[in-house]
Structure formats: structure tokens, C-alpha cells
Design an enzyme around this catalytic site. Structure first.
Site, PDB file in Angstrom:
ATOM      1  N   GLY A  83      37.081  42.390  33.668  1.00 37.81           N
ATOM      2  CA  GLY A  83      37.865  41.532  34.555  1.00 37.81           C
ATOM      3  C   GLY A  83      39.248  41.174  34.055  1.00 37.81           C
ATOM      4  O   GLY A  83      39.907  40.319  34.621  1.00 37.81           O
ATOM      5  N   HIS A  84      39.732  41.829  32.990  1.00 40.33           N
ATOM      6  CA  HIS A  84      41.015  41.465  32.391  1.00 40.33           C
ATOM      7  C   HIS A  84      42.014  42.598  32.571  1.00 40.33           C
ATOM      8  O   HIS A  84      41.985  43.580  31.826  1.00 40.33           O
ATOM      9  CB  HIS A  84      40.835  41.168  30.890  1.00 40.33           C
ATOM     10  CG  HIS A  84      39.847  40.090  30.607  1.00 40.33           C
ATOM     11  ND1 HIS A  84      39.168  39.997  29.410  1.00 40.33           N
ATOM     12  CD2 HIS A  84      39.425  39.050  31.350  1.00 40.33           C
ATOM     13  CE1 HIS A  84      38.369  38.948  29.435  1.00 40.33           C
ATOM     14  NE2 HIS A  84      38.501  38.360  30.608  1.00 40.33           N
ATOM     15  N   TYR A  85      42.896  42.455  33.556  1.00 36.48           N
ATOM     16  CA  TYR A  85      43.896  43.479  33.834  1.00 36.48           C
ATOM     17  C   TYR A  85      45.258  42.827  33.840  1.00 36.48           C
ATOM     18  O   TYR A  85      45.451  41.766  34.422  1.00 36.48           O
ATOM     19  CB  TYR A  85      43.617  44.158  35.182  1.00 36.48           C
ATOM     20  CG  TYR A  85      42.148  44.454  35.368  1.00 36.48           C
ATOM     21  CD1 TYR A  85      41.502  45.360  34.534  1.00 36.48           C
ATOM     22  CD2 TYR A  85      41.398  43.796  36.332  1.00 36.48           C
ATOM     23  CE1 TYR A  85      40.152  45.602  34.668  1.00 36.48           C
ATOM     24  CE2 TYR A  85      40.048  44.040  36.472  1.00 36.48           C
ATOM     25  CZ  TYR A  85      39.421  44.949  35.646  1.00 36.48           C
ATOM     26  OH  TYR A  85      38.085  45.186  35.770  1.00 36.48           O
TER      27      TYR A  85
END
Length: 584
Positions: free
Chosen positions: A504-506
């Protein structure tokens, strides 16, 4: 024909930590502010009595549906990108609070090295240490300059922690003490100390005690119920926008929250080079509206920030062949290369692994940033070694089996019962650095349900990511050996990115810096080209450090809020001098 609404001071897109902080700060300052959220309304009561592993961890109920809107993904420039439709592989937050509602709560500041990675690396190791294809750059702000904004966010969020022995000395004590030390965490710390390392209790957004933040929002002590990651907290024990900044904003009559409102375009006047508002669609009625504003703030997820600018034809699109342009450049994130480690199986120890919290953990930063000598290593950067006690559900605990165990039948049942309480995973949360060939643009083939192009992500690993992951696996293996694990299985480092956008980390694509030549926004996250347009969130990261991004997103949101108020109160204009223009 879109209906034009009354003009406001500020329109904000997104209600996660980035948009929530900006909304609350604008409302507190007396500005007329409208915030748009594509999802539905949500508050704490929506999560009462729904501690359901199947519903949230396996069916991803509070994640964005990918059937109509997703990204397309490819590794190489000459490939045809394909849409990512599997929820397991791509988890985007939706509804009020966004992805921040289902974050785990682990809290780290980035390191001074992270913010000046190119200049510090060149100074210590020489320019040849950085590969030619790597496009890392300094952020245009230092750790010391950002520290006051870290403090603001930590106080709002009620973070509990203790001083990392290797980190810069904090000017402000943590608002709360750390969470409880459990037997697995103590075992990890003792083993690490035996190896000469410096472990400590992870800082946490899961409340260690009852807390009231500076805005008067009250949170409760965590019950260690295990439903943090991919689930909303029903007890206001996890610091997220639903417990903090959104209620603060809603207390003010000059703030309006509009849900089911999908931002489709920034209304941009090319002659004046001003953003005039947001065009959005009401997803309930299908009606289109224009919301005019003096200042426009894009504070959605990094992917949405990138796409909105491209759809609105704002800024110069990055071209990997010429390496010119800035929008879409340096797209990055924590993918499946970023969480490699080892699993330890204990034959004669049992732990209460059903009790836990998202940021109940122990960690060490001996192999983080530039805390260790990279002279003879085949990578730069670093990462944090962690052991978390998330709290297993009944479904997840069945996965605690050794790799050679069948996935069904008698042996599977025996092994899953044996190790349900006796497997610990230690991993290395490594940085992922930027390369000229990793970027975003609009897909030429696939469109969403409104006929707008999807965002296309072109991403492949560099040697740095493979090498740092292998290094991290070895370090985690050493710690598990010292912990006394009877069987240790190393995670397999993937050779190439497999389009699983897990974690979930972009970040990146609308990156910050000192110059309009290689960045889209300044250190207030104000666009160089459009001075009344601020793009807030992880999209500003020039590369991804070896920690999770939420605290830095929160700190940058407070910095941006300060800049927006300066812009409104001082008559506009650029808040930071463009280094490129100054040298022209």
C-alpha cells in the site's frame, strides 16, 4: 454541462492523512474549505463489532474496487501494460480517511541521509557510487527543517515511542510511552544485543494509553485486539484521520466534506497559469460540478495525484527516452522486494500470537540509511529490521508452516497446529531507489468507466534493490539464529517486479526538489508552474526511504498547510526561489 458552485478559499481532494491535515489546518485558520472524497462517508461507529478476518484481510472490504478504476502495469518500455484487477495484489484505500484508516501504525521519521541522499552519498563515497541509471536526488528540504512538522504530526497522532539509540536526538519527547514489550519482542531484543546491535521498541500509532491531542480529540488505549492492518479501529485506539483531523475539521462551520465526489480534472487556465478549481462527478447522481477555489490542493493517493495532473494537462510529462519532463518521474514504492527476511520456527517455545497490534514491534536501525559503511557493498541505502506482533487471525495462522509442508491433508494440519503459536518472521524493510526507467503516464489503451485513460506504471527492479534485499535476508537470518530458532527459512528475493503492488505504499511522480528542472513541487509542495496548486502526499517523495511513509506524509502535510496559509494571507506568489531560474 457542469454546474458551477460558489467559490471557496481552498478545495482539497482526498481525506487521508494528507488531505485531512490540510483540511483541519485550513478550517482552524478560518478559511472557507471544501474537501472532496471519492468514497462514502465513514466514522468510528462503522467499525464497531466487525472484527472479521475474512471480511477485511481476505475480501478487502474497505479497499477500492479495481473493476472500474485501477492502474496498468509493465516492466519494460516496449511492453503493453495490463490492468491490475486482483485485490490481493493492489489495495487502495477508499471512503473517508482513505488508506490511513487501514494503516498498521508503525512510525518512523526518515533519516537526515534520506533527505540528502545524492549529495551525502557523493560526498562520502564519490559520484561513481551512484549508478548512471539511478535518478535519486535531494528533497530540497533537510531533516532539521522538517523536524518541527514531524513534531506537529506526532502530537496530533499521539504517537508512543522511545528514543532510537542511533537516531538524531529528539527535541520533543514522544507524546506517549511505547507499547508493551511481549515475550517475542524481548527475545528479539536480547538476541540483537548479543550481536552488538541496538534494538528498541517500535514507535506506534496504536495508543499505549488514553490521550487527548492538541486539537482536543480523544483516543483510547489500545486493547491489542489484532485488527489494525486492513481494518478500521472501532475503539479510537489507532491514530488515523477518523480519530483526529477529520473530526477537527468538521467542528468548523467553514468546512464542508462532500463524499461520493470523484475529482476528474483540475480546472486550469493556461493563460494565467492558475488552477481555478476542481471538476468533479457526484457518484450517486451522476451530476458534474465545478468547485472554484483560490487554492487547489491535490491530496489524494500518489497514483491519483499523478493521474489528475496528467488528465488536466498540467506540467511537462516525463519521457524516459529523453529523461526530460517532471510529471510521472521517479515513481516508486515498497513492493515485494522491500519486505524480505526470514522465518524462524521454534519447536519448544509458544507465544500468544493472537494478541497483537499493527505497530506492536521491536526493531533496529544498524543497517538503515548510511548508518553502516557501504564502501565495499554493492548497494547504497538501507532499511529497518523489524519483528512485529500483529496478532494472527484463524485463517492467517494456518500459513505458519515450513516451506516443504503440503498445503492440505494430515501433515498440513499437524504442522499448522504445531507452529500456529511458534513461528516468528523477522524482515528487513529496505529502501527502494529511483531509476530513469521507472515512471507513470496515461495508458494509451485502457480507460475507466468515464472513458478517461488509466494511469500506466512502468517499473522494474534495479540491482540496488536485489542486492540490498539479499543483504537484509542474511542479517535477519543471523538474528533468528541468535534467538534460538530451530528451523529458519529465508525469504526468496524476487528477480523482477511481478506487478503485485503489495504494502500500500506508492510514492513519487510529482516529486519535490530545489529546481523546476528536476522536480514538480517545491518544499511547501507548491507547484513550480502553477503557484496556487499544491500537491500533497507521498507523490512528493523523490525516492523511497527504508521506513514506512506515513509520518513523513503527515509532516509534509503540515509544512504544505503552512505554505498555503502564507500564500493566501500574503497575496500569492512562489514561496521558494527556483534554483534553476536563479542560475539562468
Amino acid at each position: 454541462m457542469a454546474k458551477k458552485l460558489d467559490k471557496v478559499d481552498v478545495v482539497v481532494v482526498g481525506t487521508g492523512w494528507a488531505g485531512g491535515v490540510v483540511s483541519a489546518e485550513m478550517a482552524k485558520a478560518g478559511k472557507k474549505v471544501v474537501t472532496l472524497e471519492r468514497g462514502g462517508h465513514a466514522n468510528r461507529q462503522d467499525y464497531i463489532g466487525v472484527k472479521d478476518e475474512l471480511r477485511f484481510d481476505n475480501r478487502f472490504q474497505i479497499m477500492q474496487n479495481l473493476k472500474g478504476d485501477t492502474v496498468t502495469s509493465r516492466n519494460e518500455l516496449d511492453e503493453t501494460a495490463l490492468p491490475v484487477r486482483t485485490m490481493k495484489d493492489f489495495q487502495l484505500g477508499v471512503n473517508v480517511g482513505g488508506a490511513s484508516v487501514h494503516w498498521a501504525g508503525s512510525t518512523y521519521r526518515y533519516w537526515p541521509y534520506d533527505f540528502e541522499i545524492r549529495s551525502m552519498t557523493e560526498e562520502r563515497y564519490g559520484k561513481d557510487k551512484i549508478p548512471e541509471e539511478m535518478s535519486i536526488q535531494d528533497w530540497g528540504i533537510t531533516y532539521e527543517e522538517l523536524e518541527p512538522y514531524y513534531e506537529m504530526w506526532e502530537k496530533t497522532a499521539g504517537i508512543g515511542g522511545e528514543q532510537d539509540p542511533l537516531a538524531p536526538e529528539r527535541k520533543m519527547e514522544w507524546p506517549n510511552p511505547p507499547m508493551e514489550e511481549t515475550p517475542p519482542l524481548k527475545l528479539f531484543k536480547d538476541a540483537a544485543r548479543e550481536l552488538g546491535l541496538h534494538p528498541f521498541q517500535m514507535a506506534s500509532g496504536n495508543m499505549s494509553q488514553n490521550y487527548e491531542n492538541p486539537d482536543g480529540e480523544k483516543m483510547n488505549a489500545c486493547m491489542y485486539c489484532s485488527f489494525c492492518t486492513r481494518a478500521g479501529c472501532d475503539f479510537s485506539a489507532k491514530s488515523d484521520p477518523l480519530a483526529t483531523v477529520i473530526p477537527t475539521a468538521l467542528k468548523h462551520d467553514n468546512f464542508e466534506l462532500r463524499t461520493n465526489s470523484l475529482a476528474r480534472r483540475v480546472l486550469y487556465n493556461k493563460d494565467s497559469k492558475k488552477a481555478e478549481g476542481i471538476l468533479y462527478t457526484d457518484l450517486v447522481t451522476g451530476e458534474e460540478y465545478e468547485q472554484p477555489a483560490d487554492v487547489v490542493v491535490l491530496a489524494a493517493f500518489a497514483i491519483s495525484n499523478n493521474r489528475l495532473l496528467m488528465l488536466s494537462d498540467i506540467g511537462e510529462q516525463y519521457d524516459p527516452k529523453t529523461r526530460k519532463g517532471v510529471i510521472g518521474r521517479n515513481f516508486n514504492g515498497q513492493y515485494n522486494s522491500s519486505f524480505n527476511g526470514a522465518r524462524g520456527f521454534f519447536d519448544d517455545k509458544k507465544f500468544n500470537l493472537y494478541m497483537g497490534a499493527g505497530a506492536l514491534g521491536a526493531c533496529l536501525n544498524d543497517y538503515q540509511a548510511d548508518n553502516f559503511d557501504h564502501t565495499d557493498l554493492d548497494f547504497i541505502g538501507g532499511g529497518c529490521i523489524e519483528l512485529r506482533q500483529y496478532g494472527f487471525g484463524a485463517i492467517a495462522s494456518g500459513q505458519n508452516i515450513k516451506g516443504d509442508t503440503p498445503t492440505w491433508g494430515k501433515e498440513f494440519k499437524e504442522e499448522s497446529l504445531k507452529y500456529a503459536y511458534s513461528m516468528l518472521h523477522v524482515w528487513y524493510s529496505a529502501c527502494t531507489l529511483s531509476y530513469y526507467h521507472n515512471y507513470t503516464d496515461l495508458d494509451p489503451t485502457y480507460k475507466d468507466e468515464f472513458g478517461d485513460p488509466l494511469l500506466r506504471v512502468t517499473y522494474k527492479f534495479g540491482d540496488n534493490e536485489r542486492n540490498i534485499a539479499k543483504f537484509g535476508v542474511e542479517r535477519c537470518h543471523e538474528i533468528l539464529e541468535a534467538m534460538g530458532a530451530d528451523h529458519i527459512e529465508d525469504d526468496q528475493v524476487p528477480e523482477e517486479f511481478d506487478h503485485k503492488y503489495q504494502g500500500g505504499h506508492y510514492t513519487g511522480g510529482v516529486i519535490m526538489g530545489e529546481s523546476s528542472e528536476n522536480s514538480a513541487v517545491n518544499n511547501y509542495l507548491q507547484m513550480w508552474d502553477v503557484d496556487n496548486l499544491f500537491v500533497v502526499g507521498g507523490s512528493a517523495f523523490p525516492q523511497f526511504g527504508g521506513h514506512h511513509p506515513t509520518p513523513t506524509i503527515g509532516a509534509l502535510a503540515y509544512r504544505a498547510s503552512e505554505g498555503i496559509l502564507k500564500y493566501l494571507d500574503d497575496g500569492g506568489g512562489q514561496l521558494v526561489k527556483d534554483k534553476e531560474a536563479a542560475n539562468a
